[in-house]
Scaffold this motif. Structure first.
Motif, mmCIF file in Angstrom:
data_model
loop_
_atom_site.group_PDB
_atom_site.id
_atom_site.type_symbol
_atom_site.label_atom_id
_atom_site.label_comp_id
_atom_site.label_asym_id
_atom_site.label_seq_id
_atom_site.Cartn_x
_atom_site.Cartn_y
_atom_site.Cartn_z
ATOM 1 N N LEU A 176 0.796 -1.223 0.000
ATOM 2 C CA LEU A 176 0.000 0.000 0.000
ATOM 3 C C LEU A 176 0.831 1.276 0.000
ATOM 4 C CD1 LEU A 176 -2.627 -1.134 2.656
ATOM 5 C CD2 LEU A 176 -3.038 -0.897 0.211
ATOM 6 N N MET A 177 2.090 1.183 0.401
ATOM 7 C CA MET A 177 2.900 2.388 0.595
ATOM 8 C C MET A 177 3.285 3.041 -0.737
ATOM 9 S SD MET A 177 6.608 0.751 1.594
ATOM 10 C CE MET A 177 7.641 -0.075 0.350
ATOM 11 N N THR A 178 3.646 4.311 -0.651
ATOM 12 C CA THR A 178 4.225 5.052 -1.766
ATOM 13 C C THR A 178 5.733 4.838 -1.736
ATOM 14 O OG1 THR A 178 2.489 6.726 -1.699
ATOM 15 C CG2 THR A 178 4.565 7.344 -2.771
ATOM 16 N N ARG A 179 6.296 4.377 -2.848
ATOM 17 C CA ARG A 179 7.720 4.050 -2.878
ATOM 18 C C ARG A 179 8.606 5.237 -3.270
ATOM 19 N NH1 ARG A 179 8.534 -1.473 -2.698
ATOM 20 N NH2 ARG A 179 6.632 -2.716 -2.826
ATOM 21 N N ASP A 180 8.088 6.084 -4.143
ATOM 22 C CA ASP A 180 8.863 7.235 -4.600
ATOM 23 C C ASP A 180 8.653 8.370 -3.600
ATOM 24 O OD1 ASP A 180 10.379 8.971 -6.050
ATOM 25 O OD2 ASP A 180 8.866 9.341 -7.592
ATOM 26 N N LEU A 191 15.030 4.206 4.644
ATOM 27 C CA LEU A 191 13.707 4.553 4.126
ATOM 28 C C LEU A 191 13.363 3.755 2.872
ATOM 29 C CD1 LEU A 191 11.286 6.503 4.532
ATOM 30 C CD2 LEU A 191 12.463 8.087 2.989
ATOM 31 N N LEU A 192 12.216 3.078 2.902
ATOM 32 C CA LEU A 192 11.724 2.315 1.757
ATOM 33 C C LEU A 192 10.525 2.991 1.098
ATOM 34 C CD1 LEU A 192 11.733 -1.325 3.190
ATOM 35 C CD2 LEU A 192 13.380 -0.349 1.580
ATOM 36 N N GLY A 193 9.715 3.675 1.890
ATOM 37 C CA GLY A 193 8.498 4.278 1.382
ATOM 38 C C GLY A 193 7.801 5.031 2.483
ATOM 39 N N ILE A 194 6.574 5.416 2.209
ATOM 40 C CA ILE A 194 5.767 6.102 3.218
ATOM 41 C C ILE A 194 4.317 5.667 3.030
ATOM 42 C CG2 ILE A 194 5.290 8.179 1.841
ATOM 43 C CD1 ILE A 194 5.820 9.762 4.509
ATOM 44 N N VAL A 195 3.621 5.455 4.140
ATOM 45 C CA VAL A 195 2.220 5.028 4.079
ATOM 46 C C VAL A 195 1.380 6.034 4.854
ATOM 47 C CG1 VAL A 195 2.358 3.514 6.122
ATOM 48 C CG2 VAL A 195 0.658 3.058 4.346
ATOM 49 N N PRO A 219 7.650 -2.929 6.368
ATOM 50 C CA PRO A 219 6.893 -3.272 5.158
ATOM 51 C C PRO A 219 5.985 -4.483 5.316
ATOM 52 C CG PRO A 219 9.227 -3.803 4.901
ATOM 53 C CD PRO A 219 9.109 -2.991 6.148
ATOM 54 N N GLU A 220 6.334 -5.400 6.223
ATOM 55 C CA GLU A 220 5.532 -6.622 6.378
ATOM 56 C C GLU A 220 4.337 -6.437 7.303
ATOM 57 O OE1 GLU A 220 8.801 -6.854 9.542
ATOM 58 O OE2 GLU A 220 8.612 -6.190 7.452
ATOM 59 N N ARG A 257 0.844 9.753 8.950
ATOM 60 C CA ARG A 257 1.642 8.988 7.988
ATOM 61 C C ARG A 257 2.799 8.331 8.712
ATOM 62 N NH1 ARG A 257 2.101 13.976 8.302
ATOM 63 N NH2 ARG A 257 0.448 14.439 6.810
ATOM 64 N N LEU A 258 3.327 7.257 8.115
ATOM 65 C CA LEU A 258 4.445 6.521 8.701
ATOM 66 C C LEU A 258 5.513 6.281 7.643
ATOM 67 C CD1 LEU A 258 2.394 3.728 10.533
ATOM 68 C CD2 LEU A 258 3.466 5.701 11.638
ATOM 69 N N PRO A 259 6.734 6.744 7.850
ATOM 70 C CA PRO A 259 7.821 6.286 6.991
ATOM 71 C C PRO A 259 7.981 4.772 7.164
ATOM 72 C CG PRO A 259 8.481 8.206 8.277
ATOM 73 C CD PRO A 259 7.184 7.727 8.841
ATOM 74 N N VAL A 260 8.274 4.097 6.084
ATOM 75 C CA VAL A 260 8.449 2.632 6.119
ATOM 76 C C VAL A 260 9.936 2.341 5.944
ATOM 77 C CG1 VAL A 260 7.746 0.442 5.115
ATOM 78 C CG2 VAL A 260 6.155 2.390 5.100
ATOM 79 N N VAL A 261 10.493 1.542 6.850
ATOM 80 C CA VAL A 261 11.937 1.309 6.858
ATOM 81 C C VAL A 261 12.253 -0.179 6.795
ATOM 82 C CG1 VAL A 261 12.419 3.430 8.122
ATOM 83 C CG2 VAL A 261 12.013 1.326 9.395
#
Length: 216
Positions: free
Chosen positions: A9-13, A129-133, A101-102, A119-123
């Motif tokens: 679901l996260m935004t990668r860019d 940093l991998l993305g943000i959700v 991410p999992e 929002r949450l940065p995804v690591v």
């Protein structure tokens, strides 16, 4: 059952800022990318905090009103320090509240609720940093089609997980609202069925009208 994960679901860019990014550059990043916040990362791309529109607006709120109609806000010391900041590391809300991410939608949503963030940065495992959700990303699970929800409940919940004959339990889904009917052997099985149905992605509510043969 397949639960959508944060990774799906996260935004990668991700638009990101560095600790020394100046105030005006932060405003430009938000405006040009049509976002309301950006994570602030260190030299290893690990989130240190998040700068949002609310963080930046403290700069305006802390200034005197030329008209004299509104009083100066009574800011805490930490709020005044942020209002006087000029770089991302001085303006950001820190530390960054991050997700993995999992994680499931439920895990991410509960963290947002308890930490009062949008929002949450995804690591990854190295905290890079991998993305943000965002809240909006998590809400996308409720856009699932009713027939897809019904198929998952019938096939995964009733048949594969509980070993029931789907013909014994009727499933109706309308706008994400699940209505269960039919008859099962034991009364104690009914709350189990209902709880598993609530865990299906996209389910808004569950109403049960299931009958039983044995009160055991």
């Amino acid at each position: 059952m397949h639960h959508r994960t944060v990774e799906e679901l996260m935004t990668r860019d991700v638009v990101r800022a560095r600790r020394d990014t100046p105030f005006k550059e932060l405003v430009r990043l938000l405006a040009e990318n049509d976002v309301t916040a950006v994570p602030v990362v260190d030299d290893l791309d690990r989130p240190m905090g998040v700068v949002s529109e609310a963080d930046l607006l403290r700069k305006s709120a802390d200034q005197a009103d030329p008209s004299g109609r509104t009083p100066m806000p009574n800011l805490e010391a930490w709020e005044r320090a942020k209002a006087e900041g000029s770089r991302a590391e001085e303006l950001m809300s820190a530390p960054a509240v991050c997700a993995r991410p999992e994680w499931s939608v439920v895990e991410a949503a509960r963290l947002m609720e308890t930490q009062n963030v949008k929002r949450l940065p995804v690591v990854d495992e190295a905290d890079r940093l991998l993305g943000i959700v965002s809240r909006g990303d998590l809400l996308r699970v409720f856009l699932r089609r009713d027939d897809a929800i019904r198929e998952e409940i019938t096939g995964d919940v009733l048949r594969r997980t509980l070993g029931l004959d789907p013909r014994d339990v009727t499933v109706e889904v309308r706008d994400g609202r699940v209505t269960l009917g039919g008859t099962v052997e034991y009364r104690s099985l009914i709350p189990v069925i209902e709880q598993l149905c609530r865990g299906v992605d996209g389910v808004v509510s569950v109403a049960g009208r299931i009958e039983w043969r044995t009160d055991g």
